[in-house]
Design an enzyme around this catalytic site. Structure first.
Site, PDB file in Angstrom:
ATOM      1  N   ASN A   1       0.734  -1.449   0.122  1.00 24.67           N
ATOM      2  CA  ASN A   1       0.076  -0.122  -0.084  1.00 24.67           C
ATOM      3  C   ASN A   1       0.914   1.233  -0.011  1.00 24.67           C
ATOM      4  OD1 ASN A   1       0.848   0.172   2.578  1.00 24.67           O
ATOM      5  ND2 ASN A   1      -1.109  -0.352   3.689  1.00 24.67           N
TER       6      ASN A   1
ATOM      7  N   HIS B   1      12.055  35.837 -25.255  1.00 20.21           N
ATOM      8  CA  HIS B   1      13.415  36.239 -24.797  1.00 20.21           C
ATOM      9  C   HIS B   1      13.325  36.781 -23.305  1.00 20.21           C
ATOM     10  CE1 HIS B   1      17.562  37.791 -24.975  1.00 20.21           C
ATOM     11  NE2 HIS B   1      16.915  38.944 -24.495  1.00 20.21           N
TER      12      HIS B   1
END
Length: 443
Positions: free
Chosen positions: A36, A431
């Site tokens: 689990n 940019h």
């Protein structure tokens, strides 16, 4: 014995995605998971995500113990999310237990209580992943200081000295990470060549940058034994006939992983294995037993979570599509190694092209020439790309530098679409970004 339409053994990436898809189609699915703590699979619990989280925290200067705590919170959240993604579906049953084949289409599940249940599957999908390889080094397996990659991210304190056995990609990621946290790291490997599949210029840069982080490499060595002392372990190795040793508070074995088939009871079936112990599949991921498939690491090959996801697409194409998407369709697969900075690759590099007598046009760009690298204050690295001189299509690329793990996907997409390299060269990019480096790389 209960009959089930679909049985998926293992709660990994490919299996869980398949289970969700089948449930949305109204089909009955039984998902068997032995732990689990592994809902969602290896990647979110003990591999990709927690290791990358730890790597990022190291780069951000976070204390090691705090980083481990934060990582555990993240994995617990993701594990719970993945569990409910399936368990909340009406047609899905998530069963905790250890699965063992008793026949080609029958499985016995041993529950945590010790009781067992038997199931017969119309379709069975094996998704049990992989497990660490332990080299037969005297004293290694018995050492109280031994770690695997999972335990390395669970330490309650940072080891001041760490010895890593294996200079593969996993070992290098952990070496860079622990060095950033402040450990003194020594890496031992029997290969004399450092990351020999990469181009020599790239390999040399990676090695130098890691050594600048403080990582020490001992290559071309033969490890003889591991000796435990009260507060540290000593790794005895031989180099050029001379016996030497490396000491560490912890020893991390990073010597690869193998398909996890042990205990599956495959000897009770007709399912065939490869000579490397992986489940043998055809291009449709089918085993030699009708209506039994293998998904992810257990079938061998590349061990990436995105490969497991792509395996799901192959199964989906068979069950609910035209069946045309197969393993043969998977010809361009990028990868990234999260070093400092990251190393990413797709397709051919120079070494591979030369070894196969493939003609190419080479493009190179130092990362120091990229404005964004100056802004980020990390100019280490080199970008390389190979182009087919006959049709201008990209043959491959190796990107060593910051954010390469994002950029490599753009090149991979261009290769998949068979675009000429000029498309990346002439694209208008925002940019300052690392992607605009393609304007200069492909000049």
């Amino acid at each position: 014995m209960k009959k089930v339409k679909n049985i998926i053994v293992g709660f990994g990436k490919g299996g869980k995605t398949l289970a969700k898809f089948l449930a949305q189609k109204g089909e009955e699915v039984l998902v068997i998971e032995k732990s689990n703590k592994m809902y969602g699979g290896t990647c979110i619990n003990i591999a990709c995500l927690p290791s990358k989280r730890m790597i990022i925290e190291a780069a951000n200067g976070v204390d090691f113990v705090d980083a481990v705590s934060g990582k555990n919170e993240m994995t617990a959240f993701l594990r719970d999310k993945n569990y409910h993604m399936l368990a909340d579906e009406k047609t899905v049953t998530v069963l905790d237990g250890v699965a063992k084949f008793t026949g080609n289409h029958t499985i016995e599940v041993t529950l945590p209580s010790g009781d067992s249940q038997e199931y017969q599957g119309e379709r069975i999908f094996i998704n049990t992943g992989s497990t660490p390889i332990m080299l037969p080094i005297l004293g290694l397996k018995e050492s109280k200081f031994l770690l695997d990659s999972t335990a390395a991210m669970e330490q309650k304190s940072l080891p001041k000295e760490l010895v890593i056995i294996g200079a593969g990609y996993i070992g290098l990621e952990f070496a860079a990470m622990f060095a950033k946290y402040g450990s003194k790291v020594t890496v031992l490997d029997h290969n004399r060549d450092f990351i020999k599949r990469e181009d020599d210029d790239i390999a040399q840069m990676v090695k130098k940058d890691m050594e600048d982080l403080g990582v020490k490499f001992k290559l071309g060595v033969e490890i003889e034994k591991v000796v435990d002392h009260e507060e540290y372990a000593e790794v005895i190795y031989n180099k050029n006939g001379e016996e030497k040793s490396a000491r560490g508070q912890r020893i991390l074995a990073a010597t690869g992983r193998k398909p996890n088939t042990e205990g599956l009871g495959l000897s009770n079936t007709d399912i065939e294995l490869t000579d490397r112990g992986a489940i043998k599949v055809d291009k449709y991921l089918k085993t030699n037993v009708p209506n039994v498939w293998a998904i992810g690491d257990v079938k061998g090959g590349l061990q990436f979570t995105y490969i497991s996801l792509d395996d799901f697409r192959i199964i989906k194409s068979q069950l609910f599509g035209n069946g045309q998407y197969t393993l043969e369709s998977r010809n361009i697969v990028p990868y990234s190694v999260f070093l400092d900075p990251a190393l990413s690759q797709v397709g051919l590099n120079e070494k591979q092209a030369q070894n196969n007598d493939i003609e190419y046009k080479l493009f190179k760009l130092p990362v120091a020439a990229i404005p964004k690298a100056r802004v980020a204050k990390d100019t280490r690295g080199l970008f390389k790309a190979l182009v087919n001189p006959e049709n201008d299509q990209i043959l491959g690329a190796t990107l060593y530098g910051i954010e390469s793990y994002e950029l490599i996907n753009m090149i991979s997409l261009a290769m998949k679409a068979e675009l000429p390299y000029t498309m990346l060269r002439d694209q208008i990019y925002t940019h300052p970004t690392m992607s605009e480096s393609f304007n200069d790389l492909f000049k």
